[in-house]
Design an enzyme around this catalytic site. Structure first.
Site: not given
Ligand code: PXP
Length: 241
Positions: A7, A10, A43, A45, A49, A70, A101, A151, A191
């Site tokens: 992901n 960030h 993602h 959003r 953001r 996402e 999330t 997921e 997550h």
């Molecule tokens: N999977 C989903 C569906 C998420 O919303 C997120 C966070 O955006 C992640 C995985 C990744 O989570 P993390 O950043 O805590 O590894």
């Protein structure tokens, strides 16, 4: 071996902090793929953001593995997804005030909205995955909706792991992976997974892919920091009058 989706949200968060062009999440996606990532997760959003519309258009063109978008079930976001056509759409709940999330989708409560969004995406040939808590009822209703990929939200496990062994939370994930697999579903998880708590989850039989963002980007900052400082020194040294 379980697959890894990275992901890159960030990276976009850091870019948005200055409102400029750096760092570019599209370049981050390229590097993640070079390092072997099986998919790129971003993602979009509703409040934009971090990831922007421009990012997902470029990611769609440049990602060579699989692009997993996402998204919420908001009709405007669904319209964007139908246009961009990612390989996969992972439907997640979205609240404006949250930092990330925080929970899974409540498929029981929002059955109609989620089904409408899923059906539209599936019709376009986009694989749909629902981000849900490791809970029997949520899995059953997802199945009844016609969605075959999930997921499992590992946030509770990750939070518990930080303080103790998280035996109960881990068992719940293990049992729900098995339960969904018996129904013939594809099971992913994510997550809050990091360099300490991922090992037990990655060993679970039946999980196809783990989606990880924050831990990898946090680590990347430190593993790349020395080199970044040295490169700046090189610029300064080369400018010596
Ligand atoms: N999977 C989903 C569906 C998420 O919303 C997120 C966070 O955006 C992640 C995985 C990744 O989570 P993390 O950043 O805590 O590894």
């Amino acid at each position: 071996m379980v697959k890894l989706g990275v992901n890159i949200d960030h990276v976009a968060t850091m870019r948005q902090a200055r409102g400029g062009f750096d760092p570019d999440p599209v370049e981050a996606a390229r590097l993640c793929e070079e390092a072997g990532a099986d998919s790129i997760v971003a993602h979009l959003r509703e409040d934009r953001r971090h990831i922007q519309d421009r990012d997902i258009v470029l990611l769609r063109k440049s990602v060579k593995t699989r692009f997993n978008l996402e998204m919420s079930v908001d009709p405007d976001i669904v319209a964007v997804a139908l246009n961009v056509k990612p390989d996969q759409a992972t439907l997640v709940p979205e609240r404006r005030q949250e930092l990330t999330t925080e929970g899974g989708l409540d498929v029981v409560r929002h059955f109609k909205r989620i089904k409408t969004a899923s059906a539209a995406l599936i019709k376009k040939g986009i694989e749909v995955s629902l981000f849900i808590a490791p809970d029997k009822k949520q899995i059953d209703v997802t199945y009844a909706m016609g969605v075959r990929t999930i997921e499992l939200h590992t946030g509770s496990y990750a939070r518990a792991f930080a303080g103790r062994l998280a035996i109960k939370e881990f068992a719940q994930i293990r049992d729900m992976v098995l339960y969904a697999r018996q129904k013939g579903m594809i099971v992913n998880a994510g997550h809050g997974l990091n360099y300490d708590n991922t090992y037990p989850v990655a060993r679970l039989k039946g999980i196809t892919e783990l989606n990880i963002g924050h831990a990898i980007m946090s680590r990347a900052l430190f593993t790349g920091l020395k080199q970044a400082v040295r490169q700046m020194f090189a610029v300064i040294r080369s400018a010596k009058p």
